[in-house]
Scaffold this motif. Sequence first.
Motif, mmCIF file in Angstrom:
data_model
loop_
_atom_site.group_PDB
_atom_site.id
_atom_site.type_symbol
_atom_site.label_atom_id
_atom_site.label_comp_id
_atom_site.label_asym_id
_atom_site.label_seq_id
_atom_site.Cartn_x
_atom_site.Cartn_y
_atom_site.Cartn_z
ATOM 1 N N GLY A 13 0.756 -1.385 -0.086
ATOM 2 C CA GLY A 13 0.180 -0.055 0.100
ATOM 3 C C GLY A 13 1.024 1.350 0.098
ATOM 4 N N ARG A 15 2.913 2.508 -2.444
ATOM 5 C CA ARG A 15 2.921 3.096 -3.834
ATOM 6 C C ARG A 15 2.021 2.727 -4.814
ATOM 7 N NH1 ARG A 15 7.026 1.433 -6.323
ATOM 8 N NH2 ARG A 15 7.714 -0.314 -5.289
ATOM 9 N N ILE A 17 -0.885 1.393 -6.864
ATOM 10 C CA ILE A 17 -2.376 1.133 -6.824
ATOM 11 C C ILE A 17 -2.921 1.079 -5.493
ATOM 12 C CG2 ILE A 17 -4.108 -0.728 -7.455
ATOM 13 C CD1 ILE A 17 -2.704 -0.977 -10.153
ATOM 14 N N LYS A 37 7.317 -3.308 1.944
ATOM 15 C CA LYS A 37 8.343 -4.037 2.021
ATOM 16 C C LYS A 37 9.478 -3.218 2.317
ATOM 17 C CE LYS A 37 11.361 -7.586 -0.181
ATOM 18 N NZ LYS A 37 11.820 -7.985 -1.472
ATOM 19 N N GLY A 62 6.860 -5.783 5.842
ATOM 20 C CA GLY A 62 6.518 -7.315 5.880
ATOM 21 C C GLY A 62 6.682 -7.630 4.269
ATOM 22 N N MET A 64 5.425 -10.040 1.635
ATOM 23 C CA MET A 64 4.061 -10.979 1.475
ATOM 24 C C MET A 64 4.441 -12.455 1.035
ATOM 25 S SD MET A 64 1.761 -9.193 2.795
ATOM 26 C CE MET A 64 3.077 -8.694 4.470
ATOM 27 N N ASN A 90 -2.803 -6.895 -2.698
ATOM 28 C CA ASN A 90 -2.419 -6.138 -3.943
ATOM 29 C C ASN A 90 -0.968 -6.505 -4.215
ATOM 30 O OD1 ASN A 90 -2.374 -3.437 -5.394
ATOM 31 N ND2 ASN A 90 -0.835 -3.040 -3.974
ATOM 32 N N ALA A 91 -0.138 -6.637 -3.135
ATOM 33 C CA ALA A 91 1.588 -6.674 -3.437
ATOM 34 C C ALA A 91 1.564 -7.482 -4.541
ATOM 35 C CB ALA A 91 2.201 -6.954 -2.171
ATOM 36 N N GLY A 92 2.628 -6.982 -5.430
ATOM 37 C CA GLY A 92 2.949 -7.991 -6.738
ATOM 38 C C GLY A 92 4.162 -7.332 -7.502
ATOM 39 N N ILE A 93 4.695 -8.088 -8.216
ATOM 40 C CA ILE A 93 5.634 -7.739 -9.177
ATOM 41 C C ILE A 93 5.859 -8.497 -10.486
ATOM 42 C CG2 ILE A 93 7.431 -7.395 -7.091
ATOM 43 C CD1 ILE A 93 8.952 -10.011 -7.939
ATOM 44 N N ILE A 114 5.674 -14.047 -4.500
ATOM 45 C CA ILE A 114 4.971 -12.985 -3.944
ATOM 46 C C ILE A 114 3.680 -12.999 -4.649
ATOM 47 C CG2 ILE A 114 5.020 -10.315 -4.127
ATOM 48 C CD1 ILE A 114 7.891 -10.513 -4.276
ATOM 49 N N SER A 146 -4.805 -8.793 -12.780
ATOM 50 C CA SER A 146 -4.409 -8.276 -14.253
ATOM 51 C C SER A 146 -5.131 -8.603 -15.442
ATOM 52 C CB SER A 146 -2.875 -8.626 -14.269
ATOM 53 O OG SER A 146 -2.357 -7.855 -15.461
ATOM 54 N N ILE A 192 -2.988 -1.367 -18.268
ATOM 55 C CA ILE A 192 -1.951 -0.899 -17.831
ATOM 56 C C ILE A 192 -2.162 0.534 -17.298
ATOM 57 C CG2 ILE A 192 0.078 0.444 -19.158
ATOM 58 C CD1 ILE A 192 -0.112 -1.660 -21.283
ATOM 59 N N ASP A 196 4.848 2.803 -10.834
ATOM 60 C CA ASP A 196 6.346 2.618 -11.075
ATOM 61 C C ASP A 196 6.644 1.238 -11.607
ATOM 62 O OD1 ASP A 196 7.147 4.934 -9.962
ATOM 63 O OD2 ASP A 196 7.344 4.190 -7.907
ATOM 64 N N ILE A 197 5.492 0.293 -11.460
ATOM 65 C CA ILE A 197 5.846 -0.957 -11.649
ATOM 66 C C ILE A 197 6.563 -1.236 -13.138
ATOM 67 C CG2 ILE A 197 3.719 -1.916 -12.701
ATOM 68 C CD1 ILE A 197 3.665 -4.191 -10.905
ATOM 69 N N HIS A 198 6.230 -0.514 -14.023
ATOM 70 C CA HIS A 198 6.611 -0.720 -15.534
ATOM 71 C C HIS A 198 8.146 -0.545 -15.498
ATOM 72 C CE1 HIS A 198 2.545 -1.231 -16.546
ATOM 73 N NE2 HIS A 198 2.377 -0.019 -15.704
HETATM 74 P P1 NAP Z 1 4.186 -0.685 -7.898
HETATM 75 O O1 NAP Z 1 3.755 0.840 -8.131
HETATM 76 O O2 NAP Z 1 5.445 -1.245 -8.340
HETATM 77 O O3 NAP Z 1 3.946 -0.954 -6.077
HETATM 78 C C1 NAP Z 1 4.012 -2.132 -5.742
HETATM 79 C C2 NAP Z 1 3.717 -2.185 -4.119
HETATM 80 O O4 NAP Z 1 3.895 -3.516 -3.526
HETATM 81 C C3 NAP Z 1 4.757 -1.220 -3.300
HETATM 82 O O5 NAP Z 1 3.989 -0.773 -2.214
HETATM 83 C C4 NAP Z 1 5.826 -2.065 -2.743
HETATM 84 O O6 NAP Z 1 6.298 -1.803 -1.518
HETATM 85 C C5 NAP Z 1 4.861 -3.534 -2.630
HETATM 86 N N1 NAP Z 1 5.640 -4.621 -2.542
HETATM 87 C C6 NAP Z 1 6.451 -5.273 -3.688
HETATM 88 N N2 NAP Z 1 6.834 -6.415 -3.226
HETATM 89 C C7 NAP Z 1 6.514 -6.604 -1.971
HETATM 90 C C8 NAP Z 1 6.403 -7.813 -1.234
HETATM 91 N N3 NAP Z 1 7.350 -8.911 -1.425
HETATM 92 N N4 NAP Z 1 5.809 -7.542 0.130
HETATM 93 C C9 NAP Z 1 5.239 -6.492 0.316
HETATM 94 N N5 NAP Z 1 4.928 -5.648 -0.324
HETATM 95 C C10 NAP Z 1 5.709 -5.403 -1.618
HETATM 96 O O7 NAP Z 1 3.071 -1.676 -8.266
HETATM 97 P P2 NAP Z 1 1.525 -1.536 -8.772
HETATM 98 O O8 NAP Z 1 1.591 -1.252 -10.157
HETATM 99 O O9 NAP Z 1 0.737 -0.537 -8.079
HETATM 100 O O10 NAP Z 1 0.826 -2.798 -8.811
HETATM 101 C C11 NAP Z 1 0.098 -3.345 -7.708
HETATM 102 C C12 NAP Z 1 -0.677 -4.563 -8.025
HETATM 103 O O11 NAP Z 1 -1.449 -4.318 -9.155
HETATM 104 C C13 NAP Z 1 0.080 -5.771 -8.581
HETATM 105 O O12 NAP Z 1 -0.353 -6.885 -7.924
HETATM 106 C C14 NAP Z 1 0.085 -5.519 -10.006
HETATM 107 O O13 NAP Z 1 0.550 -6.841 -10.438
HETATM 108 C C15 NAP Z 1 -1.228 -5.363 -10.222
HETATM 109 N N6 NAP Z 1 -1.313 -4.501 -11.610
HETATM 110 C C16 NAP Z 1 -0.741 -3.265 -11.893
HETATM 111 C C17 NAP Z 1 -0.772 -2.922 -13.222
HETATM 112 C C18 NAP Z 1 -0.035 -1.754 -13.719
HETATM 113 O O14 NAP Z 1 -0.194 -1.398 -14.992
HETATM 114 N N7 NAP Z 1 0.231 -0.809 -13.006
HETATM 115 C C19 NAP Z 1 -1.590 -3.639 -14.184
HETATM 116 C C20 NAP Z 1 -2.246 -4.856 -13.912
HETATM 117 C C21 NAP Z 1 -2.058 -5.323 -12.519
HETATM 118 P P3 NAP Z 1 7.709 -1.438 -1.469
HETATM 119 O O15 NAP Z 1 8.065 -0.236 -2.309
HETATM 120 O O16 NAP Z 1 7.985 -1.173 -0.138
HETATM 121 O O17 NAP Z 1 8.631 -2.634 -2.113
#
Ligand code: NAP
Length: 252
Positions: A13, A15, A17, A37, A62, A64, A90-93, A114, A146, A192, A196-198
Motif C-alpha cells: 500500500g 506506492r 495502486i 516491503k 513485511g 508478503m 495487492n502486493a505484486g511484481i 510474491i 491483471s 496498463i 512505477d511497476i513498469h
Molecule cells: P508498484 O507501483 O510497483 O507498487 C508495488 C507495491 O507493492 C509497493 O507498495 C511495494 O512496496 C509493494 N511490494 C512489492 N513487493 C512486495 C512484497 N514482497 N511484500 C510486500 N509488499 C511488496 O505496483 P502497482 O503497479 O501499484 O501494482 C500493484 C498491483 O497491481 C500488483 O499486484 C500488480 O501486479 C497489479 N497490476 C498493476 C498494473 C499496472 O499497470 N500498474 C496492471 C495490472 C495489475 P515497497 O516499495 O516497499 O517494495
Amino acid sequence: MPLKRPVVLITGGSRGIGAAVAQLAAARGYDVAINFKSDREAAERVLEVCRASGAAAIAAQGDMALEEDVARMFDEAEAALGRVSHVVNNAGITGRSGRLDAAATETIRSCVDINVLGALWVAREAARRLSTRNGGAGGSIVNISSAAARLGSANEYVWYAASKGAIDSLTIGLSQELAGDGVRVNAVSPGITRTDIHERSTGDAGRMERFRSKIPLNRIGEPEEIAEAVLFLMSDAASYITGANIPVSGGR
Ligand code: NAP
C-alpha cells in the motif's frame, strides 16, 4: 459513542495502486493499515494523506512472500486499529521482462513467491480472521489480478500472466468457500496503469507509452481509477457481488 470505522488492510500500500486504494478508503470512512516491503518513506507519505482525511492509519513492514510476515502484519494492524474487516491483496511484481526461454530462475521464482504464494498466505490469514465460521465478523477481500491473466503477456512475462491466472482461480474458489461465512471475495483486473511497476519492476521505462495505441480508450489508466473499482467491491453497494472480477483496462 462514534460508530466504529471499518478497517482495511492493503498489502503493497505504499506506492501505486495500493497507495491510491489506501487514500480513497481513508476519504470514504475507513481506517487504514498499509503494508510495504522496503520503502518506509513512501509508506509514511501515504499515511499522512490518509490521516488528513480523518482516518487512523498505520504502516506494517513485511514481505508478503513470507508466511510469518503476513501473520505479523495482521497482528500489528489489529493491535493498532481493531478487527480488520476488509483486505486488499495487492502486493505484486512482474520481474524483468523478456521471453520465458531467457528468463532467470530467480525472476520466475520471486514473482510466483510474491504474486501466488504471498496472495495465498494473505487470503488464508484473511479467511482465518474474517470468517464468521472462525469467530470473525465477516467482511470482504479484493484480490488485484491483471488483464495479463487473459492476454498472456507473450514476450514480456508469461510467468507474471500465469501468476495472475492463479489469482483469478483463487478468487472464484475462495468466494464460494467463504460465501456462507460472511465474507465476499472479488477481484479487480487492471490494464496498463500509471505506476512505477513498469520501470522499476520490468526495467523497461518506455513500456507504458508503447501500449497506448492498443488501448481502446487510448490512454493509460490512473491508479485512482483502479481504486474506485476496489472501493465499490468493498462497499455495501456490492453486497450481492462475490466471485466477480472487474476489468478496469480501458477496453483492452
Ligand atoms: P508498484 O507501483 O510497483 O507498487 C508495488 C507495491 O507493492 C509497493 O507498495 C511495494 O512496496 C509493494 N511490494 C512489492 N513487493 C512486495 C512484497 N514482497 N511484500 C510486500 N509488499 C511488496 O505496483 P502497482 O503497479 O501499484 O501494482 C500493484 C498491483 O497491481 C500488483 O499486484 C500488480 O501486479 C497489479 N497490476 C498493476 C498494473 C499496472 O499497470 N500498474 C496492471 C495490472 C495489475 P515497497 O516499495 O516497499 O517494495
